[in-house]
Design an enzyme around this catalytic site. Structure first.
Site, mmCIF file in Angstrom:
data_model
loop_
_atom_site.group_PDB
_atom_site.id
_atom_site.type_symbol
_atom_site.label_atom_id
_atom_site.label_comp_id
_atom_site.label_asym_id
_atom_site.label_seq_id
_atom_site.Cartn_x
_atom_site.Cartn_y
_atom_site.Cartn_z
ATOM 1 N N GLU A 94 0.834 -1.199 0.000
ATOM 2 C CA GLU A 94 0.000 0.000 0.000
ATOM 3 C C GLU A 94 0.869 1.249 0.000
ATOM 4 O OE1 GLU A 94 -3.150 -2.096 3.036
ATOM 5 O OE2 GLU A 94 -2.449 -0.073 3.436
ATOM 6 N N CYS A 107 3.329 8.299 1.662
ATOM 7 C CA CYS A 107 3.700 7.327 2.678
ATOM 8 C C CYS A 107 3.899 5.997 1.956
ATOM 9 C CB CYS A 107 2.565 7.247 3.692
ATOM 10 S SG CYS A 107 2.822 5.994 4.932
ATOM 11 N N CYS A 114 4.769 -7.471 7.403
ATOM 12 C CA CYS A 114 5.742 -7.146 8.450
ATOM 13 C C CYS A 114 5.780 -8.284 9.459
ATOM 14 C CB CYS A 114 5.351 -5.846 9.147
ATOM 15 S SG CYS A 114 6.543 -5.338 10.412
ATOM 16 N N CYS A 118 3.157 -6.084 15.893
ATOM 17 C CA CYS A 118 2.521 -5.137 16.822
ATOM 18 C C CYS A 118 1.017 -5.440 16.834
ATOM 19 C CB CYS A 118 2.785 -3.702 16.390
ATOM 20 S SG CYS A 118 4.547 -3.345 16.301
ATOM 21 N N CYS A 121 -1.678 -3.321 14.780
ATOM 22 C CA CYS A 121 -1.341 -2.918 13.406
ATOM 23 C C CYS A 121 -1.841 -3.953 12.398
ATOM 24 C CB CYS A 121 0.167 -2.742 13.287
ATOM 25 S SG CYS A 121 0.743 -2.535 11.591
ATOM 26 N N CYS A 356 -2.309 1.920 8.183
ATOM 27 C CA CYS A 356 -1.289 1.043 7.632
ATOM 28 C C CYS A 356 -1.771 -0.404 7.505
ATOM 29 C CB CYS A 356 -0.094 1.149 8.557
ATOM 30 S SG CYS A 356 1.151 -0.065 8.342
HETATM 31 N N1 SAH Z 1 7.256 -0.399 11.033
HETATM 32 C C1 SAH Z 1 7.479 0.998 11.203
HETATM 33 C C2 SAH Z 1 6.865 1.860 10.136
HETATM 34 C C3 SAH Z 1 5.523 1.431 9.606
HETATM 35 S S1 SAH Z 1 4.180 1.565 10.744
HETATM 36 C C4 SAH Z 1 7.004 1.429 12.585
HETATM 37 O O1 SAH Z 1 6.361 0.643 13.257
HETATM 38 O O2 SAH Z 1 7.337 2.541 12.959
HETATM 39 C C5 SAH Z 1 3.883 3.323 10.703
HETATM 40 C C6 SAH Z 1 3.248 3.871 11.928
HETATM 41 O O3 SAH Z 1 1.868 3.496 12.011
HETATM 42 C C7 SAH Z 1 3.889 3.403 13.223
HETATM 43 O O4 SAH Z 1 4.086 4.488 14.086
HETATM 44 C C8 SAH Z 1 2.853 2.453 13.757
HETATM 45 O O5 SAH Z 1 2.989 2.246 15.133
HETATM 46 C C9 SAH Z 1 1.581 3.133 13.346
HETATM 47 N N2 SAH Z 1 0.384 2.303 13.385
HETATM 48 C C10 SAH Z 1 0.252 1.026 12.993
HETATM 49 N N3 SAH Z 1 -1.018 0.592 13.175
HETATM 50 C C11 SAH Z 1 -1.713 1.644 13.669
HETATM 51 C C12 SAH Z 1 -3.072 1.823 14.050
HETATM 52 N N4 SAH Z 1 -3.947 0.840 13.951
HETATM 53 N N5 SAH Z 1 -3.439 3.041 14.526
HETATM 54 C C13 SAH Z 1 -2.540 4.053 14.608
HETATM 55 N N6 SAH Z 1 -1.244 3.934 14.266
HETATM 56 C C14 SAH Z 1 -0.828 2.741 13.803
HETATM 57 FE FE1 SF4 Z 2 5.373 -3.718 11.595
HETATM 58 FE FE2 SF4 Z 2 3.054 -2.540 11.958
HETATM 59 FE FE3 SF4 Z 2 4.668 -2.918 14.023
HETATM 60 FE FE4 SF4 Z 2 5.320 -1.103 12.157
HETATM 61 S S1 SF4 Z 2 3.562 -1.037 13.538
HETATM 62 S S2 SF4 Z 2 6.640 -2.672 13.074
HETATM 63 S S3 SF4 Z 2 4.489 -2.128 10.335
HETATM 64 S S4 SF4 Z 2 3.711 -4.525 12.821
#
Ligand code: SAH
Ligand code: SF4
Length: 372
Positions: A94, A107, A114, A118, A121, A356
């Site tokens: 995306e 972005c 990934c 997390c 996410c 994301c």
């Molecule tokens: N992997 C990297 C970059 C991609 S994620 C990272 O984790 O930083 C980009 C951002 O989106 C990160 O700050 C992540 O914590 C945030 N993010 C992911 N899922 C989210 C959600 N459901 N609501 C808000 N922020 C989210």
């Molecule tokens: Fe991976 Fe999503 Fe965690 Fe970023 S926030 S490290 S994309 S799992």
């Protein structure tokens, strides 16, 4: 992986060598580079200054764009555009365009999926498909930098827009954030190769200061970036200020706990003198408590940093909700009185699921259960 040579994966020197090995004079390589990164061409036919025989050979033996557009969604306010692309092997990524205030930000993804897991996410919930190559990262940016199709097809160009390639680019995109799918530092070499290629003054010429790489907190990557001679911005996705909570939300915290992460960030700031941002997705009743706010204020105090607060974007694989207005206000007031610089980011493009990994999640779901 063998197959035709993918042009956007080649460095300047590799392209020169390729054309030299075909018996072409040295300036042809430069012309090709300029057409790719300043002319923003999408076909060999557009490279009119190259001899036809060379264009035909390039078309036979090499590949330009690989991103196939699957869905292209615009939010109702027109400020967000989100695209799901397929790569030739079927991997999906995306990319998001956001235009508001004076910025036009893209972005982009650094991996298909990934592996960091997390909880909140959507990308993490789907697991890792594979790393992207430098060219696949760069191509996402070029996609958004290209002029709208009507102009490319020969309609009169907008007289307000600068005409030359690199000037036009500067007017088109103002910021690039590596915050799409994937963990950039789990694909460090390809990501930095892409960043340097976008930054190349003889090519796309995009200022490193207008690029931001966001990490979940992979300490070796932060240390490596501190040694690079490049002015890219660093964001660290913190989300919790105690190991107990961070272990639960961000599993990589078990490998790189706050006691390792924060010294690495301090070291980065000391070496680069650059401000780091901390990302914090506010989750109702989880990390929006006064205790977490105070713990965050303690760890950020005196640091050259900025905290970005983003209300959680709900995803199907996680039960948490976005913090309420009152709780956000209470959280902010703790940071405020501790003098920690922070910004509340709005959730953009919720109506097109611009969080994301969310488009891919939906596309996968609809494939699994047709008719939904
Ligand atoms: N992997 C990297 C970059 C991609 S994620 C990272 O984790 O930083 C980009 C951002 O989106 C990160 O700050 C992540 O914590 C945030 N993010 C992911 N899922 C989210 C959600 N459901 N609501 C808000 N922020 C989210
Ligand atoms: Fe991976 Fe999503 Fe965690 Fe970023 S926030 S490290 S994309 S799992």
């Amino acid at each position: 992986m063998t197959g035709p040579l993918t042009l956007f994966d080649q460095s300047y020197d590799q392209l020169q060598d390729l054309l030299a090995s075909w018996g072409e004079p040295a300036f042809r390589g430069r012309q090709l580079w300029t057409r790719l990164y300043q002319g923003l061409v999408t076909s060999f036919d557009e490279m009119s200054e190259l001899p036809k025989s060379l264009r035909q050979r390039l078309a036979r033996e090499t590949v330009l764009d690989r991103l196939k557009l699957i869905t292209d969604q615009r939010s109702s306010d027109g400020q967000t555009r989100k695209i799901l692309f397929a790569l030739p092997d079927g991997a999906q990524i995306e990319s998001v365009w956001m235009g508001y205030e004076r910025r036009r930000t893209v972005c982009i993804s650094t991996q298909a999926g990934c592996a960091m897991g997390c909880l909140f996410c959507a990308t993490g919930q789907g697991g890792l498909q594979r790393n992207l190559t430098s060219g696949e990262i760069v191509e996402q940016v070029l996609f958004f930098a290209r002029p709208p199709r009507s102009e490319a097809q020969g309609r009169k160009p907008d007289p307000q827009l600068p005409r030359s390639g690199s000037q036009r680019m500067a007017s088109t995109l103002t910021n690039i954030v590596l915050m799409g799918m994937g963990e950039p530092f789990a694909n460090y070499e390809q990501v930095m190769t892409a960043v340097r290629r976008l930054n190349d003054p003889a090519g796309f010429n995009f200022g490193a200061r207008r690029m931001t790489v966001s990490t979940v907190g992979l300490v070796p990557g932060i240390k490596k970036l501190a040694q690079e001679n490049i002015q890219i911005n660093l964001a660290v996705s913190l989300h919790a200020a105690t190991d107990e909570l961070r272990d639960r939300l961000v599993p990589t915290n078990k490998r790189y706990p706050l006691g390792a992460l924060l010294p690495a960030v301090h070291e980065y700031i000391e070496r680069t003198r650059r401000r780091v941002s901390f990302e914090w997705a506010l989750i109702e009743g989880v990390n929006d408590t006064p205790e977490q706010a105070s713990a965050l204020a303690r760890l950020a105090r005196g640091m050259l940093c900025h905290v970005n607060l983003i209300p959680l974007n709900p995803t199907s694989g996680y039960g948490g909700a976005a913090s309420t207005r009152q709780r956000i206000a209470a959280f902010r007031s703790v940071l405020e009185s501790a003098g920690i610089p922070h910004t509340l980011r709005l959730r953009r493009g919720i109506d097109i699921q611009a969080g994301c990994g969310q488009l891919r999640q939906r596309s996968m779901n609809s494939r699994l259960s047709p008719g939904r």
